[in-house]
Design an enzyme around this catalytic site. Sequence first.
Site, mmCIF file in Angstrom:
data_model
loop_
_atom_site.group_PDB
_atom_site.id
_atom_site.type_symbol
_atom_site.label_atom_id
_atom_site.label_comp_id
_atom_site.label_asym_id
_atom_site.label_seq_id
_atom_site.Cartn_x
_atom_site.Cartn_y
_atom_site.Cartn_z
ATOM 1 N N ARG A 15 -7.979 50.166 22.988
ATOM 2 C CA ARG A 15 -7.894 50.575 24.395
ATOM 3 C C ARG A 15 -6.810 49.823 25.164
ATOM 4 O O ARG A 15 -6.430 50.227 26.255
ATOM 5 C CB ARG A 15 -9.250 50.389 25.081
ATOM 6 C CG ARG A 15 -10.238 51.505 24.745
ATOM 7 C CD ARG A 15 -11.559 51.304 25.452
ATOM 8 N NE ARG A 15 -12.369 50.290 24.783
ATOM 9 C CZ ARG A 15 -13.531 49.815 25.254
ATOM 10 N NH1 ARG A 15 -13.990 50.261 26.414
ATOM 11 N NH2 ARG A 15 -14.204 48.915 24.588
ATOM 12 N N GLY A 101 -12.903 36.097 21.176
ATOM 13 C CA GLY A 101 -11.543 35.762 21.564
ATOM 14 C C GLY A 101 -11.004 36.586 22.703
ATOM 15 O O GLY A 101 -9.949 36.276 23.259
ATOM 16 N N ASP A 102 -11.728 37.663 23.086
ATOM 17 C CA ASP A 102 -11.292 38.495 24.215
ATOM 18 C C ASP A 102 -12.166 38.296 25.441
ATOM 19 O O ASP A 102 -12.172 39.126 26.345
ATOM 20 C CB ASP A 102 -11.273 39.974 23.813
ATOM 21 C CG ASP A 102 -12.649 40.492 23.410
ATOM 22 O OD1 ASP A 102 -13.619 39.703 23.389
ATOM 23 O OD2 ASP A 102 -12.751 41.696 23.086
ATOM 24 N N ASN A 169 -26.710 41.108 28.276
ATOM 25 C CA ASN A 169 -26.181 40.299 27.179
ATOM 26 C C ASN A 169 -24.688 40.057 27.390
ATOM 27 O O ASN A 169 -23.917 41.000 27.603
ATOM 28 C CB ASN A 169 -26.424 41.043 25.861
ATOM 29 C CG ASN A 169 -25.879 40.300 24.664
ATOM 30 O OD1 ASN A 169 -25.673 39.086 24.713
ATOM 31 N ND2 ASN A 169 -25.661 41.006 23.573
ATOM 32 N N TYR A 365 28.976 26.230 39.959
ATOM 33 C CA TYR A 365 28.327 26.161 38.650
ATOM 34 C C TYR A 365 28.580 24.798 38.020
ATOM 35 O O TYR A 365 29.737 24.370 37.889
ATOM 36 C CB TYR A 365 28.858 27.252 37.727
ATOM 37 C CG TYR A 365 28.374 27.098 36.304
ATOM 38 C CD1 TYR A 365 27.019 27.295 35.986
ATOM 39 C CD2 TYR A 365 29.243 26.733 35.287
ATOM 40 C CE1 TYR A 365 26.566 27.132 34.694
ATOM 41 C CE2 TYR A 365 28.788 26.570 33.981
ATOM 42 C CZ TYR A 365 27.446 26.764 33.689
ATOM 43 O OH TYR A 365 26.992 26.599 32.399
ATOM 44 N N ASN A 385 32.931 25.122 30.969
ATOM 45 C CA ASN A 385 32.417 24.341 29.844
ATOM 46 C C ASN A 385 32.474 25.044 28.496
ATOM 47 O O ASN A 385 32.208 24.431 27.467
ATOM 48 C CB ASN A 385 30.968 23.938 30.125
ATOM 49 C CG ASN A 385 30.059 25.138 30.352
ATOM 50 O OD1 ASN A 385 30.497 26.172 30.834
ATOM 51 N ND2 ASN A 385 28.792 25.005 30.021
ATOM 52 N N SER A 404 36.824 21.948 47.323
ATOM 53 C CA SER A 404 36.362 23.334 47.157
ATOM 54 C C SER A 404 37.257 24.109 46.210
ATOM 55 O O SER A 404 38.479 23.885 46.158
ATOM 56 C CB SER A 404 36.317 24.033 48.520
ATOM 57 O OG SER A 404 35.358 23.431 49.351
ATOM 58 N N ARG A 439 47.855 22.703 41.564
ATOM 59 C CA ARG A 439 48.009 24.021 42.163
ATOM 60 C C ARG A 439 49.479 24.215 42.506
ATOM 61 O O ARG A 439 50.204 23.250 42.749
ATOM 62 C CB ARG A 439 47.133 24.164 43.409
ATOM 63 C CG ARG A 439 47.475 23.202 44.513
ATOM 64 C CD ARG A 439 46.460 23.228 45.646
ATOM 65 N NE ARG A 439 46.856 22.360 46.735
ATOM 66 C CZ ARG A 439 46.036 21.891 47.647
ATOM 67 N NH1 ARG A 439 44.751 22.176 47.585
ATOM 68 N NH2 ARG A 439 46.476 21.133 48.637
#
Length: 465
Positions: A15, A101-102, A169, A365, A385, A404, A439
Amino acid sequence: MDRYIIILAAGKGTRMKSDMPKVLHQVGGKAMVELVLDASEALHPQKIVTVVGHGAEQVSTVIGDRSAVVEQKEQLGTGHAILMAEDELGDKDGMTLIASGDAPLFTVDTLNHLFEYHATSGNAVTVLTAKAPDPTGYGRIVRDELGNVVRIVEQKDATPAEQAIHEVNTGVYVFDNKLLFSSLHEVTNDNAQGEYYLPDTLEILRTQGYTVGAYTMEDFDESMGVNDRVALSKANAVLRERVNKQHMQNGVTLIDPQTTYIDTDVQIGRDTVIEPNVVLKGHTVIGANVHLTSGTQIVDSVVDDGAQIDASHLEEAHVGPKATVGPFAHLRPKADLREEAHAGNFVEVKNATLGARSKMGHLSYLGDATVGEDVNIGAGTIFVNYDGVDKHHSNVGDRSFIGSNTKIISPVNIGDEAVTAAGSTITDDIPAHAMGIARSRQTTKPDFWKRTPLFKKFGQSDDAK
């Protein structure tokens, strides 16, 4: 009296409509059979035996060495399943608890009280029962005038008077161990399913003159078995409420417990505040006086005292005392933020250390790197990296300033109190106190506007004429 436990985990669970064995579906972040094992181990039995069947290899892998494992190769009923454990337990003196177990919600207290009651009752078998608000579908417990269990009547076989009984039960029993196996050998499969049923042993033992008793537990919700996805969601809701209540009783503030999802093994310190829609998974440890804002998800991570995580995602990461994360940061495995460090909005950290009081605030990052203390990392910085084959590590010294839009092409070592100029691509080491500039020089073309397509569209402003 010695204690033994048999866990029934052989069923397919049709089920559930799943390729996964039913007992491996998760409740509170753990496979159901793991939760049953957790409770079983806390009862300190001499031995646990788990009966596997469908998906035996997968289930056995999850169980590991926490239990002896036996296999029911043919699905011939609960009685037949327990007989698979006879070689492990058949000659033992003591009492044996049968668990499923369930059915992952039974508490250690309930099962311990069942054991204790059975040990002093003189019963050959004690059935764990509960008072169901709506007993429909459950086997009813029929008692005699002395309170002994006469029989368990299934819904389809019950008379109107028996259907009115609310004691049901739960499917959990404690047997005298040797009587369990001797009675199982007398069970037949003379029924519509052709299976050997454990409850048939109760009538066999009663006929032999033994007493069949019952112990009624307080919380019916504990007895919930999981047979389909609807029941799985209900079991998760019950356990979530139980876990959240325990944390609140221990001094944690949950603004909205109904939208806070905390796995069973998570630890949280007092005076921590957790906003709605927070998810804490696995073996996460949250310290005291931590603030977790809405939208945060933390998996298998450690967050130390006084830290704040703002709408961010952490996996196998460490956040030090009074450090701040987010909003919308992603700390991946082996990310390590030291005391009062800051990883801000849209920052990603992986396999890297951000030193005490260092700040990486915006759109950056940090991967495979060690950043020292009191370092400022400007917006848009990337630690490059990966070369397509291998990962490389870079180091940034204390009190350095990373401008920056810096790209650090690892492996690079940047010394203490060094500076990188904004927009630089750093490929070589920078010694302490030095500046790295990488740069090209700016070139300015005067009166360039007239040469662009935009000039045709917008013309020239009056100020420029």
